[in-house]
Scaffold this motif. Structure first.
Motif, PDB file in Angstrom:
ATOM      1  N   SER A   6      -8.054  -2.675  -0.446  1.00  0.00           N
ATOM      2  CA  SER A   6      -8.089  -4.110   0.340  1.00  0.00           C
ATOM      3  C   SER A   6      -7.411  -5.119  -0.271  1.00  0.00           C
ATOM      4  O   SER A   6      -7.080  -5.000  -1.442  1.00  0.00           O
ATOM      5  CB  SER A   6      -9.402  -4.391   0.932  1.00  0.00           C
ATOM      6  OG  SER A   6     -10.131  -4.835  -0.611  1.00  0.00           O
ATOM      7  N   ALA A  43       0.774  -1.204  -0.083  1.00  0.00           N
ATOM      8  CA  ALA A  43      -0.154  -0.092   0.032  1.00  0.00           C
ATOM      9  C   ALA A  43       0.739   1.240  -0.075  1.00  0.00           C
ATOM     10  O   ALA A  43       0.414   2.254  -0.780  1.00  0.00           O
ATOM     11  CB  ALA A  43      -0.916   0.033   1.286  1.00  0.00           C
ATOM     12  N   VAL A  51       0.263   4.674   6.752  1.00  0.00           N
ATOM     13  CA  VAL A  51      -0.513   3.424   6.260  1.00  0.00           C
ATOM     14  C   VAL A  51      -0.991   2.694   7.133  1.00  0.00           C
ATOM     15  O   VAL A  51      -0.185   2.011   7.869  1.00  0.00           O
ATOM     16  CB  VAL A  51       0.102   2.764   4.970  1.00  0.00           C
ATOM     17  CG1 VAL A  51      -0.731   1.555   4.620  1.00  0.00           C
ATOM     18  CG2 VAL A  51       0.487   3.577   3.888  1.00  0.00           C
ATOM     19  N   GLN A  73      -3.442   5.158  -5.115  1.00  0.00           N
ATOM     20  CA  GLN A  73      -4.478   4.957  -4.449  1.00  0.00           C
ATOM     21  C   GLN A  73      -4.195   5.530  -3.035  1.00  0.00           C
ATOM     22  O   GLN A  73      -3.177   5.704  -2.456  1.00  0.00           O
ATOM     23  CB  GLN A  73      -4.617   3.408  -4.287  1.00  0.00           C
ATOM     24  CG  GLN A  73      -5.419   2.904  -5.394  1.00  0.00           C
ATOM     25  CD  GLN A  73      -5.536   1.264  -5.070  1.00  0.00           C
ATOM     26  OE1 GLN A  73      -4.651   0.729  -4.775  1.00  0.00           O
ATOM     27  NE2 GLN A  73      -6.996   0.914  -4.912  1.00  0.00           N
ATOM     28  N   LEU A  74      -5.434   5.815  -2.247  1.00  0.00           N
ATOM     29  CA  LEU A  74      -5.209   6.122  -0.826  1.00  0.00           C
ATOM     30  C   LEU A  74      -5.778   5.182   0.112  1.00  0.00           C
ATOM     31  O   LEU A  74      -5.744   5.218   1.164  1.00  0.00           O
ATOM     32  CB  LEU A  74      -5.840   7.576  -0.748  1.00  0.00           C
ATOM     33  CG  LEU A  74      -5.113   8.712  -1.304  1.00  0.00           C
ATOM     34  CD1 LEU A  74      -5.514  10.078  -0.945  1.00  0.00           C
ATOM     35  CD2 LEU A  74      -3.316   8.829  -1.061  1.00  0.00           C
ATOM     36  N   GLN A  75      -6.425   4.172  -0.501  1.00  0.00           N
ATOM     37  CA  GLN A  75      -7.146   3.321   0.273  1.00  0.00           C
ATOM     38  C   GLN A  75      -7.316   2.127  -0.320  1.00  0.00           C
ATOM     39  O   GLN A  75      -7.517   2.131  -1.802  1.00  0.00           O
ATOM     40  CB  GLN A  75      -8.440   3.714   0.949  1.00  0.00           C
ATOM     41  CG  GLN A  75      -9.611   3.964   0.007  1.00  0.00           C
ATOM     42  CD  GLN A  75     -10.664   4.308   0.809  1.00  0.00           C
ATOM     43  OE1 GLN A  75     -10.727   4.636   2.026  1.00  0.00           O
ATOM     44  NE2 GLN A  75     -11.828   4.571   0.053  1.00  0.00           N
ATOM     45  N   CYS A  98       0.186  -0.174  11.759  1.00  0.00           N
ATOM     46  CA  CYS A  98       0.207   1.115  10.842  1.00  0.00           C
ATOM     47  C   CYS A  98       2.079   1.351  10.787  1.00  0.00           C
ATOM     48  O   CYS A  98       2.837   0.887  11.328  1.00  0.00           O
ATOM     49  CB  CYS A  98      -0.201   2.285  11.630  1.00  0.00           C
ATOM     50  SG  CYS A  98      -1.818   2.391  12.014  1.00  0.00           S
ATOM     51  N   ARG A 127      -7.553  -4.467   4.940  1.00  0.00           N
ATOM     52  CA  ARG A 127      -8.329  -3.246   4.638  1.00  0.00           C
ATOM     53  C   ARG A 127      -7.122  -2.130   5.067  1.00  0.00           C
ATOM     54  O   ARG A 127      -6.695  -2.312   6.313  1.00  0.00           O
ATOM     55  CB  ARG A 127      -9.577  -2.567   5.145  1.00  0.00           C
ATOM     56  CG  ARG A 127     -10.596  -3.516   4.793  1.00  0.00           C
ATOM     57  CD  ARG A 127     -11.851  -3.096   5.458  1.00  0.00           C
ATOM     58  NE  ARG A 127     -11.974  -2.387   6.654  1.00  0.00           N
ATOM     59  CZ  ARG A 127     -11.929  -3.157   7.698  1.00  0.00           C
ATOM     60  NH1 ARG A 127     -12.128  -4.522   7.918  1.00  0.00           N
ATOM     61  NH2 ARG A 127     -11.901  -2.456   9.175  1.00  0.00           N
ATOM     62  N   TRP A 128      -6.659  -1.312   3.897  1.00  0.00           N
ATOM     63  CA  TRP A 128      -5.622  -0.407   4.407  1.00  0.00           C
ATOM     64  C   TRP A 128      -6.328   1.199   4.172  1.00  0.00           C
ATOM     65  O   TRP A 128      -7.132   1.246   2.986  1.00  0.00           O
ATOM     66  CB  TRP A 128      -4.270  -0.419   3.624  1.00  0.00           C
ATOM     67  CG  TRP A 128      -4.496  -0.648   2.240  1.00  0.00           C
ATOM     68  CD1 TRP A 128      -4.533  -1.794   1.416  1.00  0.00           C
ATOM     69  CD2 TRP A 128      -4.285   0.374   1.359  1.00  0.00           C
ATOM     70  NE1 TRP A 128      -4.511  -1.264   0.276  1.00  0.00           N
ATOM     71  CE2 TRP A 128      -4.158  -0.184   0.030  1.00  0.00           C
ATOM     72  CE3 TRP A 128      -3.767   1.774   1.269  1.00  0.00           C
ATOM     73  CZ2 TRP A 128      -4.090   0.836  -1.110  1.00  0.00           C
ATOM     74  CZ3 TRP A 128      -3.647   2.647   0.437  1.00  0.00           C
ATOM     75  CH2 TRP A 128      -3.846   2.155  -0.906  1.00  0.00           C
ATOM     76  N   TYR A 129      -5.685   2.061   4.728  1.00  0.00           N
ATOM     77  CA  TYR A 129      -6.119   3.396   4.302  1.00  0.00           C
ATOM     78  C   TYR A 129      -4.730   4.353   4.751  1.00  0.00           C
ATOM     79  O   TYR A 129      -3.692   4.066   5.450  1.00  0.00           O
ATOM     80  CB  TYR A 129      -7.165   4.134   5.562  1.00  0.00           C
ATOM     81  CG  TYR A 129      -8.157   3.291   5.557  1.00  0.00           C
ATOM     82  CD1 TYR A 129      -9.332   3.470   4.436  1.00  0.00           C
ATOM     83  CD2 TYR A 129      -8.518   2.165   6.275  1.00  0.00           C
ATOM     84  CE1 TYR A 129     -10.492   2.667   4.475  1.00  0.00           C
ATOM     85  CE2 TYR A 129      -9.775   1.439   6.391  1.00  0.00           C
ATOM     86  CZ  TYR A 129     -10.676   1.704   5.576  1.00  0.00           C
ATOM     87  OH  TYR A 129     -11.824   0.979   5.357  1.00  0.00           O
ATOM     88  N   PHE A 130      -4.714   5.406   3.930  1.00  0.00           N
ATOM     89  CA  PHE A 130      -3.525   6.256   4.057  1.00  0.00           C
ATOM     90  C   PHE A 130      -4.062   7.369   4.729  1.00  0.00           C
ATOM     91  O   PHE A 130      -4.774   8.264   4.244  1.00  0.00           O
ATOM     92  CB  PHE A 130      -2.929   6.514   2.740  1.00  0.00           C
ATOM     93  CG  PHE A 130      -1.681   7.550   2.790  1.00  0.00           C
ATOM     94  CD1 PHE A 130      -0.398   7.227   3.334  1.00  0.00           C
ATOM     95  CD2 PHE A 130      -2.095   8.839   2.368  1.00  0.00           C
ATOM     96  CE1 PHE A 130       0.492   8.090   3.372  1.00  0.00           C
ATOM     97  CE2 PHE A 130      -0.965   9.817   2.523  1.00  0.00           C
ATOM     98  CZ  PHE A 130       0.432   9.497   3.251  1.00  0.00           C
ATOM     99  N   THR A 131      -3.544   7.913   6.180  1.00  0.00           N
ATOM    100  CA  THR A 131      -4.087   8.979   6.842  1.00  0.00           C
ATOM    101  C   THR A 131      -2.893   9.580   7.676  1.00  0.00           C
ATOM    102  O   THR A 131      -2.075   8.556   8.267  1.00  0.00           O
ATOM    103  CB  THR A 131      -5.191   8.873   7.502  1.00  0.00           C
ATOM    104  OG1 THR A 131      -4.989   7.515   8.477  1.00  0.00           O
ATOM    105  CG2 THR A 131      -6.400   8.516   6.896  1.00  0.00           C
TER     106      THR A 131
END
Length: 100
Positions: free
Chosen positions: A66, A53, A83, A62-64, A97, A75-79
């Motif tokens: 799975s 990711a 990551v 991408q910023l999110q 993270c 599931r992954w998210y960039f915030t």
């Protein structure tokens, strides 16, 4: 007391006690090792997902997203410049993270 085959009751009871002692101590230890190995394997897949990711985020793709590995959804998210990967195991919801 001897039976027809020549085994005595004390020998039979001693054998039974030894077998119960061996299986009573080894089986729970093996089960615990299996659960620990499964947890570490899931954490490894979460780390791999976070790495992949972070590469996608760095490339601006991408910023999110799975990923599913062995019927487990990661599931992954960039915030906040990191990551985070979320997945569920026997202990409940887990999070890993990393900073790219």
């Amino acid at each position: 007391m001897w039976n027809d085959k020549g085994n005595s009751l004390p020998e039979t009871l001693l054998t039974l006690v030894i077998i119960l002692t061996i299986f009573g101590t080894l089986l729970p230890a093996l089960q615990m090792m299996k659960v620990t190995l499964s947890d570490k394997k899931m954490a490894l897949y979460a780390a791999e997902t976070a790495y992949q990711a972070s590469q996608r985020v760095e490339q601006g793709e991408q910023l999110q997203g799975s990923r599913t590995v062995e019927n487990i959804n990661y599931r992954w998210y960039f915030t906040n410049n990191e990551v985070c990967v979320f997945y569920e195991n026997l202990k409940g919801q887990q999070q890993k993270c990393i900073r790219p």
